[in-house]
Design an enzyme around this catalytic site. Structure first.
Site, short mmCIF file in Angstrom:
data_model
loop_
_atom_site.label_atom_id
_atom_site.label_comp_id
_atom_site.label_asym_id
_atom_site.label_seq_id
_atom_site.Cartn_x
_atom_site.Cartn_y
_atom_site.Cartn_z
CG HIS A 1 -1.50 33.23 -37.28
ND1 HIS A 1 -1.52 32.53 -38.58
CD2 HIS A 1 -2.81 32.84 -36.52
CE1 HIS A 1 -2.60 31.77 -38.80
NE2 HIS A 1 -3.24 32.03 -37.44
CG HIS B 1 -5.54 29.52 -33.70
ND1 HIS B 1 -6.69 30.31 -33.78
CD2 HIS B 1 -4.97 29.72 -34.79
CE1 HIS B 1 -6.51 31.05 -34.93
NE2 HIS B 1 -5.40 30.82 -35.56
CD GLU C 1 -4.68 28.74 -39.04
OE1 GLU C 1 -5.00 29.58 -38.03
OE2 GLU C 1 -4.16 29.36 -40.10
CD GLN D 1 -6.02 34.77 -37.54
OE1 GLN D 1 -5.85 33.64 -36.82
NE2 GLN D 1 -6.26 34.46 -38.88
CD GLU E 1 -8.88 36.68 -40.43
OE1 GLU E 1 -9.44 35.92 -39.96
OE2 GLU E 1 -7.75 36.64 -40.87
#
Lengths: 146, 146
Positions: free
Chosen positions: A7, A84, A134, A60, A43
């Site tokens: 994502h 991110h 991530e 996301q 989220e």
């Protein structure tokens, strides 16, 4: 081994308005919403495509629920934008350990709970050419769509 | 219709060092490199996965070849990090026109040449909740891998 772009995490001030932008502009629909108290965010996951490793790629969208959450502090400094990126792996524990062994700072001692019961960790952006990165292992079994 | 995350565009000061970071840390390999004089960048495409629409998702690493290029100015202001995100479509012309019709500013009158002979355009980040957003239609036929 990292096998997909899982994502892109996008920080926003108003989740409902941002979800509506992505729906109205591109036709992207919300697959899942949740509040992650530990991360301090509300989220929405928008599924964009499936991937060749059997997973999927999402946007996301993240709204802080506390100003002192990491995303809240980031938004106050940077404004809305890409917060991110996340790569999917079948083995977040093993990959995080291997990457730590290469001298990249891993932010958690053990993976924590991410979206849709995934297990996640983060790499320090200063060790990743400015990109907060991530690593995510999806929950086993079919993903709950709610 | 936008059917995949085509790539994440990441701006860096030194393409070779950044390529080496992604190779050494994650095992990602360069599929393609090129210089785009019009965009003022030297770039490397790292293929991460294939996508359910028959395309693929990449990281696009970008080093400016001129300080006054858009990426050069962005880097001077922001430092290294995620510069833009790109969605793949079979019809960049039609999608750009439809999105323009919704009041989102499209930066080019006509799509221009992007990586690997794709056709691309960009949406104004101020109209997209802070995210510089690219639309891309891949070149027809098998992608040259060099």
């Amino acid at each position: 081994m990292l096998t997909r772009i899982d994502h892109i995490g996008i920080a926003c001030f108003d989740l409902d308005r941002t979800v509506e932008f992505y729906r109205a502009t591109y036709g992207f629909e919300v697959l899942h919403t949740e509040v992650n108290e530990e991360q301090g965010v509300r989220e929405a996951m928008l599924k964009i495509n499936e991937t060749s490793d059997g997973g999927a790629s999402y946007l996301q969208l993240l709204e802080p629920i506390r100003e002192d959450s990491p995303v809240g502090k980031w938004l106050a400094k940077n404004g809305e934008g890409v917060h991110h990126i996340a790569f999917g792996t079948a083995d977040v524990d093993g990959d995080a350990a291997a990457i730590r062994g290469k001298g990249v700072r891993v932010l958690y001692d053990e993976p924590r709970r991410g979206s849709m019961d995934s297990r996640i960790t983060f790499l320090h952006p200063k060790d990743c050419h400015g990109v907060l990165t991530e690593l995510v292992t999806s929950a086993p079994g079919p993903r709950a769509e709610h």
